[in-house]
Design a protein around this motif. Structure first.
Motif, PDB file in Angstrom:
ATOM      1  N   ARG A  16       0.842  -1.203   0.000  1.00 17.37           N
ATOM      2  CA  ARG A  16       0.000   0.000   0.000  1.00 17.37           C
ATOM      3  C   ARG A  16       0.884   1.263   0.000  1.00 17.37           C
ATOM      4  O   ARG A  16       0.579   2.239  -0.667  1.00 17.37           O
ATOM      5  N   LEU A  17       1.993   1.204   0.736  1.00 21.40           N
ATOM      6  CA  LEU A  17       2.905   2.349   0.832  1.00 21.40           C
ATOM      7  C   LEU A  17       3.987   2.346  -0.254  1.00 21.40           C
ATOM      8  O   LEU A  17       4.832   3.239  -0.287  1.00 21.40           O
ATOM      9  N   GLU A  18       3.968   1.325  -1.107  1.00 28.94           N
ATOM     10  CA  GLU A  18       4.986   1.156  -2.154  1.00 28.94           C
ATOM     11  C   GLU A  18       6.392   1.116  -1.554  1.00 28.94           C
ATOM     12  O   GLU A  18       7.311   1.808  -1.992  1.00 28.94           O
ATOM     13  N   VAL A  19       6.531   0.276  -0.523  1.00 32.07           N
ATOM     14  CA  VAL A  19       7.802   0.071   0.159  1.00 32.07           C
ATOM     15  C   VAL A  19       8.302  -1.336  -0.199  1.00 32.07           C
ATOM     16  O   VAL A  19       7.587  -2.320  -0.022  1.00 32.07           O
ATOM     17  N   THR A  20       9.513  -1.404  -0.714  1.00 35.56           N
ATOM     18  CA  THR A  20      10.102  -2.687  -1.067  1.00 35.56           C
ATOM     19  C   THR A  20      10.363  -3.493   0.200  1.00 35.56           C
ATOM     20  O   THR A  20      10.877  -2.964   1.177  1.00 35.56           O
ATOM     21  N   TYR A  21      10.020  -4.792   0.146  1.00 33.36           N
ATOM     22  CA  TYR A  21      10.236  -5.677   1.290  1.00 33.36           C
ATOM     23  C   TYR A  21      10.608  -7.056   0.773  1.00 33.36           C
ATOM     24  O   TYR A  21      10.384  -7.385  -0.404  1.00 33.36           O
ATOM     25  N   MET A  22      11.172  -7.868   1.655  1.00 34.21           N
ATOM     26  CA  MET A  22      11.390  -9.283   1.347  1.00 34.21           C
ATOM     27  C   MET A  22      11.480 -10.063   2.646  1.00 34.21           C
ATOM     28  O   MET A  22      12.100  -9.626   3.609  1.00 34.21           O
ATOM     29  N   VAL A  23      10.822 -11.215   2.644  1.00 34.65           N
ATOM     30  CA  VAL A  23      10.868 -12.121   3.782  1.00 34.65           C
ATOM     31  C   VAL A  23      12.229 -12.801   3.761  1.00 34.65           C
ATOM     32  O   VAL A  23      12.701 -13.255   2.716  1.00 34.65           O
ATOM     33  N   VAL A  24      12.866 -12.864   4.920  1.00 36.50           N
ATOM     34  CA  VAL A  24      14.195 -13.464   5.050  1.00 36.50           C
ATOM     35  C   VAL A  24      14.184 -14.414   6.245  1.00 36.50           C
ATOM     36  O   VAL A  24      13.139 -14.726   6.790  1.00 36.50           O
ATOM     37  N   ARG A 110      15.384 -10.588  -5.249  1.00 36.45           N
ATOM     38  CA  ARG A 110      14.239 -11.127  -4.516  1.00 36.45           C
ATOM     39  C   ARG A 110      13.239 -11.752  -5.492  1.00 36.45           C
ATOM     40  O   ARG A 110      13.219 -11.415  -6.681  1.00 36.45           O
ATOM     41  N   ARG A 111      12.430 -12.658  -4.954  1.00 36.33           N
ATOM     42  CA  ARG A 111      11.490 -13.419  -5.780  1.00 36.33           C
ATOM     43  C   ARG A 111      10.117 -13.420  -5.142  1.00 36.33           C
ATOM     44  O   ARG A 111       9.997 -13.523  -3.929  1.00 36.33           O
ATOM     45  N   GLN A 112       9.115 -13.379  -5.984  1.00 38.60           N
ATOM     46  CA  GLN A 112       7.753 -13.463  -5.467  1.00 38.60           C
ATOM     47  C   GLN A 112       7.342 -14.935  -5.432  1.00 38.60           C
ATOM     48  O   GLN A 112       7.419 -15.639  -6.431  1.00 38.60           O
ATOM     49  N   LEU A 113       6.937 -15.391  -4.248  1.00 41.82           N
ATOM     50  CA  LEU A 113       6.520 -16.780  -4.053  1.00 41.82           C
ATOM     51  C   LEU A 113       5.114 -16.822  -3.474  1.00 41.82           C
ATOM     52  O   LEU A 113       4.717 -15.935  -2.719  1.00 41.82           O
ATOM     53  N   SER A 114       4.404 -17.886  -3.802  1.00 47.89           N
ATOM     54  CA  SER A 114       3.077 -18.129  -3.216  1.00 47.89           C
ATOM     55  C   SER A 114       3.153 -19.397  -2.379  1.00 47.89           C
ATOM     56  O   SER A 114       2.624 -20.432  -2.762  1.00 47.89           O
ATOM     57  N   VAL A 115       3.843 -19.313  -1.255  1.00 48.55           N
ATOM     58  CA  VAL A 115       4.027 -20.493  -0.406  1.00 48.55           C
ATOM     59  C   VAL A 115       3.202 -20.424   0.869  1.00 48.55           C
ATOM     60  O   VAL A 115       3.169 -21.381   1.635  1.00 48.55           O
ATOM     61  N   LEU A 116       2.549 -19.292   1.094  1.00 46.94           N
ATOM     62  CA  LEU A 116       1.734 -19.115   2.289  1.00 46.94           C
ATOM     63  C   LEU A 116       0.273 -18.959   1.880  1.00 46.94           C
ATOM     64  O   LEU A 116      -0.024 -18.491   0.782  1.00 46.94           O
ATOM     65  N   PRO A 117      -0.651 -19.326   2.770  1.00 48.46           N
ATOM     66  CA  PRO A 117      -2.075 -19.220   2.434  1.00 48.46           C
ATOM     67  C   PRO A 117      -2.544 -17.796   2.136  1.00 48.46           C
ATOM     68  O   PRO A 117      -3.576 -17.609   1.516  1.00 48.46           O
ATOM     69  N   GLY A 119      -1.246 -15.702   0.107  1.00 49.63           N
ATOM     70  CA  GLY A 119      -0.956 -15.290  -1.259  1.00 49.63           C
ATOM     71  C   GLY A 119       0.499 -14.933  -1.486  1.00 49.63           C
ATOM     72  O   GLY A 119       1.346 -15.126  -0.620  1.00 49.63           O
ATOM     73  N   PRO A 120       0.783 -14.385  -2.675  1.00 49.60           N
ATOM     74  CA  PRO A 120       2.172 -14.114  -3.062  1.00 49.60           C
ATOM     75  C   PRO A 120       2.823 -13.040  -2.198  1.00 49.60           C
ATOM     76  O   PRO A 120       2.179 -12.069  -1.810  1.00 49.60           O
ATOM     77  N   MET A 121       4.094 -13.283  -1.915  1.00 49.97           N
ATOM     78  CA  MET A 121       4.915 -12.334  -1.141  1.00 49.97           C
ATOM     79  C   MET A 121       6.320 -12.349  -1.726  1.00 49.97           C
ATOM     80  O   MET A 121       6.728 -13.321  -2.353  1.00 49.97           O
ATOM     81  N   TRP A 122       7.060 -11.289  -1.452  1.00 52.66           N
ATOM     82  CA  TRP A 122       8.449 -11.207  -1.895  1.00 52.66           C
ATOM     83  C   TRP A 122       9.361 -11.860  -0.857  1.00 52.66           C
ATOM     84  O   TRP A 122       9.261 -11.576   0.329  1.00 52.66           O
ATOM     85  N   PHE A 123      10.248 -12.729  -1.344  1.00 52.93           N
ATOM     86  CA  PHE A 123      11.228 -13.431  -0.513  1.00 52.93           C
ATOM     87  C   PHE A 123      12.626 -13.156  -1.041  1.00 52.93           C
ATOM     88  O   PHE A 123      12.820 -12.971  -2.248  1.00 52.93           O
ATOM     89  N   ALA A 124      13.603 -13.168  -0.147  1.00 57.50           N
ATOM     90  CA  ALA A 124      14.997 -13.140  -0.579  1.00 57.50           C
ATOM     91  C   ALA A 124      15.242 -14.387  -1.422  1.00 57.50           C
ATOM     92  O   ALA A 124      14.578 -15.414  -1.248  1.00 57.50           O
ATOM     93  N   SER A 125      16.188 -14.316  -2.339  1.00 58.83           N
ATOM     94  CA  SER A 125      16.509 -15.484  -3.166  1.00 58.83           C
ATOM     95  C   SER A 125      17.107 -16.582  -2.282  1.00 58.83           C
ATOM     96  O   SER A 125      17.646 -16.295  -1.202  1.00 58.83           O
TER      97      SER A 125
END
Length: 189
Positions: A16-24, A110-117, A119-125
């Motif tokens: 919503r804030l257009e802030v880059t993030y990634m799950v690590v 970073r990569r967008q993955l759909s591994v959680l219920p 929906g898609p999220m950005w993850f570190a490679s």
């Protein structure tokens, strides 16, 4: 609130804030490797100072605890802060992305993955997950980081850019950790 719901909340706030993030961290190593129990939620965030107030406001005080001062300091120093959901006892550690070459590389890879219920999220490679886990292992010596790396190596085997890992391992000072992991991986079971 469950951990995946909290991650979905974080994703929605960042997008919503257009802030880059990634799950690590542990959740990323589970996404690429083997399942294990964790309460750790770690998210790298590229939060500009002009969006810090809006970011804090995304976590209403009725549901969350976030220190505006901690966020401001973390943004200025490229360090970390946390957001706590007291009702569930869950905490998200936000690590502010630095201008280092490695952090900028992680951001680009970073990569967008759909591994959680949720929906898609950005993850570190997976390569960057391995590299940071090696750094954390070298800093603290916890074998959980080596187990996480072994899981990612086992599952991602031929899909990993090993030259990338080897190159950054040398630059990050964890080359001997990487060499020992590769040697162990090649041992007969």
């Amino acid at each position: 609130m469950e951990p995946d719901e909290l991650l979905g909340y974080v994703r929605n706030a960042c997008e919503r804030l257009e802030v880059t993030y990634m799950v690590v961290g542990s959740i990323a190593s589970i996404a690429y490797g083997e399942t294990r129990f964790t309460n750790d939620i770690d998210v790298v965030i590229d939060l500009p100072s002009e969006k810090a107030d809006a970011f804090c406001a995304s976590f209403p005080v009725e549901e969350f605890y976030v220190s505006r001062q901690a966020v401001t300091q973390a943004v200025a120093k490229h360090s970390q802060f946390n957001v706590i959901h007291p009702a569930s006892g869950l905490k998200v550690d936000f690590i502010v992305l630095s201008e280092s070459d490695f952090d900028q590389s992680r951001r680009q890879r970073r990569r967008q993955l759909s591994v959680l219920p949720v929906g898609p999220m950005w993850f570190a490679s997976p390569e960057d997950v391995i590299l940071k886990k090696m750094v954390y292992f070298q800093e603290g010596g916890s074998d959980k980081h080596l187990r996480d790396i072994a899981g990612v190596l086992r599952i991602q085997r031929n899909r990993l850019d090993r030259d990338y890992v080897a190159g950054w391992a040398k630059l990050l000072g964890v080359e001997t950790v990487w060499q020992s992991l590769v040697a162990k991986e090649q041992e007969p079971e």
